[in-house]
Enzyme design. Structure first.
Site, PDB file in Angstrom:
ATOM      1  CB  SER A 119     -12.421   5.098 -60.206  1.00  0.00           C
ATOM      2  OG  SER A 119     -11.941   5.365 -61.494  1.00  0.00           O
ATOM      3  CG  HIS A 140     -12.689  10.648 -59.959  1.00  0.00           C
ATOM      4  ND1 HIS A 140     -13.979  10.309 -59.678  1.00  0.00           N
ATOM      5  CD2 HIS A 140     -12.258   9.750 -60.879  1.00  0.00           C
ATOM      6  CE1 HIS A 140     -14.323   9.260 -60.392  1.00  0.00           C
ATOM      7  NE2 HIS A 140     -13.298   8.902 -61.124  1.00  0.00           N
ATOM      8  CD  GLU A 152     -16.378  12.376 -57.375  1.00  0.00           C
ATOM      9  OE1 GLU A 152     -17.481  12.099 -56.908  1.00  0.00           O
ATOM     10  OE2 GLU A 152     -15.582  11.493 -57.771  1.00  0.00           O
ATOM     11  CG  ASN A 190     -16.771   6.239 -59.771  1.00  0.00           C
ATOM     12  OD1 ASN A 190     -17.522   6.435 -60.727  1.00  0.00           O
ATOM     13  ND2 ASN A 190     -15.455   6.305 -59.883  1.00  0.00           N
TER      14      ASN A 190
HETATM   15  N1  CAA Z   1     -13.650  12.556 -76.484  1.00  0.00           N
HETATM   16  C1  CAA Z   1     -13.941  13.841 -76.719  1.00  0.00           C
HETATM   17  N2  CAA Z   1     -15.183  14.279 -77.045  1.00  0.00           N
HETATM   18  C2  CAA Z   1     -16.160  13.353 -77.155  1.00  0.00           C
HETATM   19  C3  CAA Z   1     -15.930  11.988 -76.933  1.00  0.00           C
HETATM   20  C4  CAA Z   1     -14.604  11.603 -76.586  1.00  0.00           C
HETATM   21  N3  CAA Z   1     -14.306  10.338 -76.350  1.00  0.00           N
HETATM   22  N4  CAA Z   1     -17.097  11.316 -77.105  1.00  0.00           N
HETATM   23  C5  CAA Z   1     -18.011  12.234 -77.427  1.00  0.00           C
HETATM   24  N5  CAA Z   1     -17.461  13.458 -77.450  1.00  0.00           N
HETATM   25  C6  CAA Z   1     -18.122  14.725 -77.688  1.00  0.00           C
HETATM   26  C7  CAA Z   1     -18.566  14.860 -79.114  1.00  0.00           C
HETATM   27  O1  CAA Z   1     -17.568  15.447 -79.917  1.00  0.00           O
HETATM   28  C8  CAA Z   1     -19.766  15.769 -78.976  1.00  0.00           C
HETATM   29  O2  CAA Z   1     -19.308  17.113 -78.806  1.00  0.00           O
HETATM   30  P1  CAA Z   1     -20.197  18.349 -79.270  1.00  0.00           P
HETATM   31  O3  CAA Z   1     -21.466  18.307 -78.489  1.00  0.00           O
HETATM   32  O4  CAA Z   1     -19.328  19.527 -78.940  1.00  0.00           O
HETATM   33  O5  CAA Z   1     -20.410  18.125 -80.733  1.00  0.00           O
HETATM   34  C9  CAA Z   1     -20.403  15.340 -77.651  1.00  0.00           C
HETATM   35  O6  CAA Z   1     -19.347  14.712 -76.921  1.00  0.00           O
HETATM   36  C10 CAA Z   1     -21.529  14.366 -77.860  1.00  0.00           C
HETATM   37  O7  CAA Z   1     -20.992  13.276 -78.602  1.00  0.00           O
HETATM   38  P2  CAA Z   1     -21.806  12.443 -79.689  1.00  0.00           P
HETATM   39  O8  CAA Z   1     -22.885  13.274 -80.281  1.00  0.00           O
HETATM   40  O9  CAA Z   1     -20.847  11.768 -80.592  1.00  0.00           O
HETATM   41  O10 CAA Z   1     -22.380  11.269 -78.832  1.00  0.00           O
HETATM   42  P3  CAA Z   1     -23.467  11.289 -77.727  1.00  0.00           P
HETATM   43  O11 CAA Z   1     -24.376  12.453 -77.816  1.00  0.00           O
HETATM   44  O12 CAA Z   1     -24.006   9.931 -77.795  1.00  0.00           O
HETATM   45  O13 CAA Z   1     -22.613  11.490 -76.391  1.00  0.00           O
HETATM   46  C11 CAA Z   1     -21.337  10.755 -74.545  1.00  0.00           C
HETATM   47  C12 CAA Z   1     -21.584  10.627 -76.049  1.00  0.00           C
HETATM   48  C13 CAA Z   1     -20.793  12.156 -74.253  1.00  0.00           C
HETATM   49  C14 CAA Z   1     -20.342   9.702 -74.160  1.00  0.00           C
HETATM   50  C15 CAA Z   1     -22.718  10.570 -73.810  1.00  0.00           C
HETATM   51  O14 CAA Z   1     -23.324   9.381 -74.233  1.00  0.00           O
HETATM   52  C16 CAA Z   1     -22.585  10.524 -72.297  1.00  0.00           C
HETATM   53  O15 CAA Z   1     -22.481  11.550 -71.632  1.00  0.00           O
HETATM   54  N6  CAA Z   1     -22.645   9.308 -71.737  1.00  0.00           N
HETATM   55  C17 CAA Z   1     -22.504   9.099 -70.283  1.00  0.00           C
HETATM   56  C18 CAA Z   1     -21.046   8.963 -69.943  1.00  0.00           C
HETATM   57  C19 CAA Z   1     -20.804   8.875 -68.457  1.00  0.00           C
HETATM   58  O16 CAA Z   1     -21.672   8.560 -67.659  1.00  0.00           O
HETATM   59  N7  CAA Z   1     -19.557   9.129 -68.059  1.00  0.00           N
HETATM   60  C20 CAA Z   1     -19.126   9.007 -66.679  1.00  0.00           C
HETATM   61  C21 CAA Z   1     -18.728   7.601 -66.391  1.00  0.00           C
HETATM   62  S1  CAA Z   1     -18.114   7.400 -64.748  1.00  0.00           S
HETATM   63  C22 CAA Z   1     -16.505   7.858 -64.852  1.00  0.00           C
HETATM   64  O17 CAA Z   1     -15.969   8.166 -65.880  1.00  0.00           O
HETATM   65  C23 CAA Z   1     -15.757   7.859 -63.579  1.00  0.00           C
HETATM   66  C24 CAA Z   1     -15.027   6.654 -63.253  1.00  0.00           C
HETATM   67  O18 CAA Z   1     -14.097   6.742 -62.449  1.00  0.00           O
HETATM   68  C25 CAA Z   1     -15.408   5.333 -63.724  1.00  0.00           C
END
Ligand code: CAA
Length: 373
Positions: A119, A140, A152, A190
């Site tokens: 990350s 990434h 990335e 990040n």
């Molecule tokens: N694995 C696979 N699919 C998943 C999942 C998981 N863990 N969590 C959710 N999904 C899928 C669901 O199946 C659903 O798919 P469809 O649209 O095809 O039905 C979709 O994602 C939306 O899920 P939900 O309706 O259950 O939940 P939501 O609408 O609240 O979305 C979320 C959940 C996708 C996590 C959303 O809240 C989100 O995008 N949050 C932001 C996450 C973010 O910022 N991520 C980046 C973090 S930084 C990083 O990762 C880099 C690092 O190095 C730290």
């Protein structure tokens, strides 16, 4: 060179998600973790994610079975010998990654490309642990990997341009949007995201708002899918502390020092969703946090947004990354409804600068001042 077999080392949330991404795209995947329980956890993460897709009608049971059949699991690095690409997704600890890359270098065929999903750590230092630094690259992914469409691709001064080109081609075949970036702490997303998350916990630590107010503010006033505390819990607070340490070692700015509230949660073993609790307790299903205090929500929203938009302006103006890559990264990597430059366009850059200056003056933190250009 074409990719037929892909290896993934480390089967936590990110590793298992990356396994799923490749298996869904039709690749044969080998998932390796350091212990039997870690392998079982990876299998279970994959099974849960596929079951969720089946229950939502996004995949048929037959497709889910085909995806599962493309993946094999084990504990031995020798299983990765024939992989064309191995992606490491181990915890964010440089010494651990260096050790893994040295083992991968010995186990994987000489033509194999080795990628790290780090990350923020130095891909160059990781590459230096191998006898094939020209074939080591950063790839990434964002959490959840099957959902977020951004990757990335990080190259170092050692990287072979053909290797970079192949990885870009491969990433496109996964349906991901890619941005290429050189080896800099935090890369694009990040570097911006972690400072924003840290800022939120600094506000929390100062008692200026509750976690519910902060999370509700960003969801309701900017339409973010999650507020900062919820997102810290999703990513893993321990991971966020490690990323911030790397960024802080580079910038030396106080605003990048991991906030005390994060460090103390990690010390107490509350690392976020993966440990069952973090800022929130996940022993039962949670509703999205909400809070009726509009004045505090407006203030918190303004402060977090102005600081973050200011960082985006500085990132672009210093030639670190383009507006397009920054906007794509925040939208496709973090699910934000709009990219920062789209927001700046609608607010007006002068208002953002004035907001930054006001924040700097009110808090006494010079790092929030707009840059002089
Ligand atoms: N694995 C696979 N699919 C998943 C999942 C998981 N863990 N969590 C959710 N999904 C899928 C669901 O199946 C659903 O798919 P469809 O649209 O095809 O039905 C979709 O994602 C939306 O899920 P939900 O309706 O259950 O939940 P939501 O609408 O609240 O979305 C979320 C959940 C996708 C996590 C959303 O809240 C989100 O995008 N949050 C932001 C996450 C973010 O910022 N991520 C980046 C973090 S930084 C990083 O990762 C880099 C690092 O190095 C730290």
């Amino acid at each position: 060179m074409s990719f037929s077999q892909i290896g993934v080392v480390g089967l936590g949330i990110m590793g298992a998600g990356i396994v799923e991404v490749f298996a869904r795209a039709g690749y044969q995947v080998v998932g390796v973790a350091e212990s039997g329980p870690a392998v079982d956890a990876g299998k279970s993460n994959l099974a849960k994610s596929l079951a969720r897709a089946v229950s939502k009608g996004k995949l048929s049971q037959e497709q889910s079975d085909e995806i599962t059949a493309r993946v094999s699991f084990g504990e031995d690095f020798e299983l990765l010998a024939d992989c064309d690409l191995v992606i490491e997704a181990a915890p964010e600890i440089l010494s651990l990654k260096v050790e893994i890359f040295s083992k991968l270098d010995a186990a994987v065929k000489p033509s194999g490309i080795l990628a790290t999903n780090t990350s923020s750590l130095s891909v160059t230092e990781i590459a230096n642990a191998t006898t094939r630094p020209e074939k080591v690259i950063g790839m990434h992914f964002f959490n959840p990997a099957p959902v977020q469409k951004f990757v990335e691709v990080i190259s170092t001064s050692h990287s072979d341009v053909q290797v970079v080109g192949k990885i870009v081609e491969l990433g496109n075949s996964l349906g991901k949007h890619l941005a290429q970036i050189s080896d800099q702490p935090g890369f694009i997303v990040n570097k911006l995201l972690l400072r924003y998350l840290n800022h939120a916990v600094q506000i929390l630590d100062a008692g200026q708002a509750t976690k519910e107010q902060m999370d509700a503010a960003m969801r309701e006033l900017s339409g973010y899918p999650m507020g900062p505390c919820e997102l810290l819990d999703l990513i893993g607070i321990d991971t966020c502390v490690e990323i911030l340490k790397t960024i802080h070692a580079d910038t030396k700015l106080e605003i990048d020092e991991p906030a005390a509230g994060m460090v103390s949660l990690v010390s107490a073993g509350a690392k976020g969703r993966k440990s069952g609790s973090g800022f929130y307790d996940y022993s039962e299903r949670l509703d999205a946090p909400t809070d009726p205090n509009e004045a505090i929500k407006n203030q918190v929203h303004n402060d977090l947004l102005m600081a973050y938009l200011g960082d985006c302006i500085a990132m672009e103006a210093t030639g670190y990354a383009s507006k397009t890559d920054i906007d794509s990264g925040m939208k496709l990597g973090c699910g934000l409804p709009t990219g920062p430059f789209e927001v700046i366009e609608s607010i007006g850059i002068e208002k953002v600068r004035a907001g930054q200056a006001e924040l700097a003056q009110r808090t006494g933190i010079a790092a929030y001042q707009p840059l002089p250009f």
